[in-house]
Scaffold this motif. Sequence first.
Motif, PDB file in Angstrom:
ATOM      1  N   ARG A  56       9.988  -9.398 -10.392  1.00 47.09           N
ATOM      2  CA  ARG A  56       9.330  -8.233  -9.782  1.00 47.09           C
ATOM      3  C   ARG A  56       8.422  -7.525 -10.796  1.00 47.09           C
ATOM      4  O   ARG A  56       7.323  -7.095 -10.464  1.00 47.09           O
ATOM      5  CB  ARG A  56      10.426  -7.285  -9.267  1.00 47.09           C
ATOM      6  N   TRP A  57       8.900  -7.402 -12.040  1.00 49.45           N
ATOM      7  CA  TRP A  57       8.175  -6.631 -13.057  1.00 49.45           C
ATOM      8  C   TRP A  57       7.509  -7.532 -14.104  1.00 49.45           C
ATOM      9  O   TRP A  57       7.236  -7.098 -15.219  1.00 49.45           O
ATOM     10  CB  TRP A  57       9.138  -5.651 -13.730  1.00 49.45           C
ATOM     11  N   TRP A  58       7.222  -8.770 -13.743  1.00 48.69           N
ATOM     12  CA  TRP A  58       6.720  -9.776 -14.695  1.00 48.69           C
ATOM     13  C   TRP A  58       5.445  -9.326 -15.402  1.00 48.69           C
ATOM     14  O   TRP A  58       5.326  -9.452 -16.626  1.00 48.69           O
ATOM     15  CB  TRP A  58       6.477 -11.085 -13.957  1.00 48.69           C
ATOM     16  N   ARG A  59       4.495  -8.789 -14.677  1.00 41.45           N
ATOM     17  CA  ARG A  59       3.237  -8.398 -15.334  1.00 41.45           C
ATOM     18  C   ARG A  59       3.460  -7.236 -16.298  1.00 41.45           C
ATOM     19  O   ARG A  59       2.942  -7.237 -17.424  1.00 41.45           O
ATOM     20  CB  ARG A  59       2.168  -8.016 -14.304  1.00 41.45           C
ATOM     21  N   MET A  60       4.208  -6.235 -15.867  1.00 37.86           N
ATOM     22  CA  MET A  60       4.481  -5.097 -16.744  1.00 37.86           C
ATOM     23  C   MET A  60       5.213  -5.546 -18.003  1.00 37.86           C
ATOM     24  O   MET A  60       4.885  -5.149 -19.124  1.00 37.86           O
ATOM     25  CB  MET A  60       5.310  -4.053 -15.992  1.00 37.86           C
ATOM     26  N   LEU A  61       6.210  -6.428 -17.853  1.00 44.92           N
ATOM     27  CA  LEU A  61       6.981  -6.908 -18.995  1.00 44.92           C
ATOM     28  C   LEU A  61       6.125  -7.767 -19.927  1.00 44.92           C
ATOM     29  O   LEU A  61       6.279  -7.714 -21.151  1.00 44.92           O
ATOM     30  CB  LEU A  61       8.196  -7.697 -18.501  1.00 44.92           C
ATOM     31  N   HIS A 142       4.773   0.883  -4.374  1.00 45.59           N
ATOM     32  CA  HIS A 142       5.983   1.330  -5.077  1.00 45.59           C
ATOM     33  C   HIS A 142       7.236   0.997  -4.254  1.00 45.59           C
ATOM     34  O   HIS A 142       8.236   0.512  -4.793  1.00 45.59           O
ATOM     35  CB  HIS A 142       5.927   2.833  -5.352  1.00 45.59           C
ATOM     36  N   ALA A 143       7.164   1.231  -2.952  1.00 47.24           N
ATOM     37  CA  ALA A 143       8.307   0.921  -2.078  1.00 47.24           C
ATOM     38  C   ALA A 143       8.602  -0.575  -2.067  1.00 47.24           C
ATOM     39  O   ALA A 143       9.766  -0.987  -1.998  1.00 47.24           O
ATOM     40  CB  ALA A 143       8.034   1.422  -0.665  1.00 47.24           C
ATOM     41  N   LEU A 144       7.564  -1.394  -2.130  1.00 45.81           N
ATOM     42  CA  LEU A 144       7.737  -2.847  -2.108  1.00 45.81           C
ATOM     43  C   LEU A 144       8.336  -3.381  -3.416  1.00 45.81           C
ATOM     44  O   LEU A 144       8.756  -4.534  -3.481  1.00 45.81           O
ATOM     45  CB  LEU A 144       6.396  -3.540  -1.830  1.00 45.81           C
ATOM     46  N   ASN A 145       8.370  -2.533  -4.445  1.00 46.16           N
ATOM     47  CA  ASN A 145       8.983  -2.936  -5.712  1.00 46.16           C
ATOM     48  C   ASN A 145      10.440  -2.507  -5.819  1.00 46.16           C
ATOM     49  O   ASN A 145      11.087  -2.767  -6.843  1.00 46.16           O
ATOM     50  CB  ASN A 145       8.191  -2.362  -6.893  1.00 46.16           C
ATOM     51  N   LEU A 146      10.964  -1.867  -4.797  1.00 47.29           N
ATOM     52  CA  LEU A 146      12.378  -1.497  -4.787  1.00 47.29           C
ATOM     53  C   LEU A 146      13.217  -2.672  -4.286  1.00 47.29           C
ATOM     54  O   LEU A 146      12.740  -3.507  -3.529  1.00 47.29           O
ATOM     55  CB  LEU A 146      12.609  -0.274  -3.893  1.00 47.29           C
ATOM     56  N   GLN A 147      14.466  -2.726  -4.722  1.00 51.26           N
ATOM     57  CA  GLN A 147      15.351  -3.803  -4.271  1.00 51.26           C
ATOM     58  C   GLN A 147      15.651  -3.654  -2.779  1.00 51.26           C
ATOM     59  O   GLN A 147      15.907  -2.554  -2.293  1.00 51.26           O
ATOM     60  CB  GLN A 147      16.662  -3.769  -5.067  1.00 51.26           C
ATOM     61  N   VAL A 307       7.059  -7.988   2.797  1.00 51.91           N
ATOM     62  CA  VAL A 307       8.418  -8.367   2.380  1.00 51.91           C
ATOM     63  C   VAL A 307       8.479  -8.722   0.896  1.00 51.91           C
ATOM     64  O   VAL A 307       9.308  -9.510   0.461  1.00 51.91           O
ATOM     65  CB  VAL A 307       8.970  -9.534   3.242  1.00 51.91           C
ATOM     66  N   LEU A 308       7.610  -8.115   0.093  1.00 53.75           N
ATOM     67  CA  LEU A 308       7.590  -8.403  -1.341  1.00 53.75           C
ATOM     68  C   LEU A 308       8.878  -7.966  -2.029  1.00 53.75           C
ATOM     69  O   LEU A 308       9.261  -8.533  -3.060  1.00 53.75           O
ATOM     70  CB  LEU A 308       6.401  -7.709  -2.008  1.00 53.75           C
ATOM     71  N   LYS A 309       9.568  -6.977  -1.485  1.00 47.72           N
ATOM     72  CA  LYS A 309      10.793  -6.525  -2.145  1.00 47.72           C
ATOM     73  C   LYS A 309      11.880  -7.606  -2.120  1.00 47.72           C
ATOM     74  O   LYS A 309      12.722  -7.646  -3.006  1.00 47.72           O
ATOM     75  CB  LYS A 309      11.304  -5.210  -1.545  1.00 47.72           C
ATOM     76  N   ARG A 310      11.863  -8.475  -1.113  1.00 47.24           N
ATOM     77  CA  ARG A 310      12.860  -9.560  -1.086  1.00 47.24           C
ATOM     78  C   ARG A 310      12.270 -10.897  -1.544  1.00 47.24           C
ATOM     79  O   ARG A 310      13.005 -11.828  -1.806  1.00 47.24           O
ATOM     80  CB  ARG A 310      13.512  -9.689   0.291  1.00 47.24           C
ATOM     81  N   ASN A 311      10.939 -10.965  -1.629  1.00 50.03           N
ATOM     82  CA  ASN A 311      10.277 -12.180  -2.140  1.00 50.03           C
ATOM     83  C   ASN A 311       9.274 -11.807  -3.227  1.00 50.03           C
ATOM     84  O   ASN A 311       8.069 -12.035  -3.084  1.00 50.03           O
ATOM     85  CB  ASN A 311       9.543 -12.913  -1.000  1.00 50.03           C
ATOM     86  N   PRO A 312       9.738 -11.232  -4.334  1.00 50.02           N
ATOM     87  CA  PRO A 312       8.783 -10.735  -5.339  1.00 50.02           C
ATOM     88  C   PRO A 312       7.951 -11.822  -5.992  1.00 50.02           C
ATOM     89  O   PRO A 312       6.852 -11.556  -6.476  1.00 50.02           O
ATOM     90  CB  PRO A 312       9.679 -10.030  -6.366  1.00 50.02           C
ATOM     91  N   ASP A 313       8.446 -13.066  -5.990  1.00 53.55           N
ATOM     92  CA  ASP A 313       7.668 -14.144  -6.614  1.00 53.55           C
ATOM     93  C   ASP A 313       6.394 -14.460  -5.835  1.00 53.55           C
ATOM     94  O   ASP A 313       5.460 -15.059  -6.381  1.00 53.55           O
ATOM     95  CB  ASP A 313       8.511 -15.398  -6.804  1.00 53.55           C
TER      96      ASP A 313
END
Length: 402
Positions: A56-61, A142-147, A307-313
């Motif tokens: 989910r946070w790959w770019r930021m990391l 932001h909501a789409l980045n929540l679990q 549905v990015l929150k459940r499929n972040p890849d």
Amino acid sequence: MKFHRNLSEAVVAALQQIFFEQRYADKALEQILQSNKRWGARDRAFIAETTYDIVRWWRMLSEVTGKAPASEADVWAILGAWLHLEGHELPAWSEFEALNLAAIDKKRSQISHNPAVEESVPDWLYELGQQEVGERWNKELHALNLQAEVVLRVNTIKTTRDQLQKQLDAEGYETLALREYPDALQLVQRQNVFKSAAFKEGMFEVQDANSQLVAAYMDVKPGMRVIDACAGAGGKTLHIAALMENKGKIIAMDTEAWKLSNLKQRARRAGVSSIEPRVIESQKTIKRLAASADRLLLDVPCSGMGVLKRNPDSKWKLSADFISSIQVTQQEILQKYSKMLKPDGVMVYSTCSILPSENRKQVDAFLASEAGKDFTLLKDDNLMPAISGYDGFYMAQLKRKA
């Protein structure tokens, strides 16, 4: 919290498969989790949830570690940065020795001016969201980045929501009844509900709360003839069957036979006998069903931008070209499959996207076409993650003139 090395190694291995071998996250994790039968439920949850959160946070990391990951050592650095930013003390492992934690903290504070990095999406995707969603985009992203919450859909053919809630409570699964979703229970704590006796007895399916509104939008009645033309593995098909009290006929169609095979298994467990799976082998399959359905569901292939929150890849696998091509497919399905609806029947067009170009604009284009001239838009709804807390969906209800 103590971190076990073999679990961290599993996370690194999964991330390498996802980003270096371009495997889907669920498939990579399935293989990794099957590789060690001694891992318990807590170990498996750590591997899966840590992997998904780092994806989910790959770019930021990547930004705070100062490089685009290209090797196993780089992935270990990403894991170390994630552990540190989550407030954990790093284990004294050689892979973390070179990490400069002060530099990571400094870079983390500097990226807040760049929302694409802050919310960890590719630049092109951020710009597309701005163009399509407008001023709401940052809130939705932001909501789409929540679990994602774990929500169950009660199988009303076999039980009621109150009865299922009591049964699950007795099995050690605490749930909340969702007021605006009549068939939904939400887990209070993330647990593996697939091991419950209630699941094995077909009392429920795992299905997002907003996803459950699509079948309800069909306004089905027992005894109807219904076609679910893009059924997939049949989550919405099974819900339609329950709403019809397992009376009538549902033709579940898909181009992939293996998905319909999964639906057969799920239908058996759910006690559903009203579904007839049918593989779409050619346009003849569609033509044979012309003007035969009282209700038609077109839950079309889409970008998955709701549905990015459940499929972040999928953030990292999507492309602008794919989104353009899938929009062509969506319109083709509307043009060709709509002919299966009877005069005076109702069709629902739905996506799991929040992009207007996949949603209302597709409906408007259909209504302006020759194929859509006999249809009227009754209503449509955008289900937005930042408002509901659940997945993003679009639903349009159209009626064919008598």
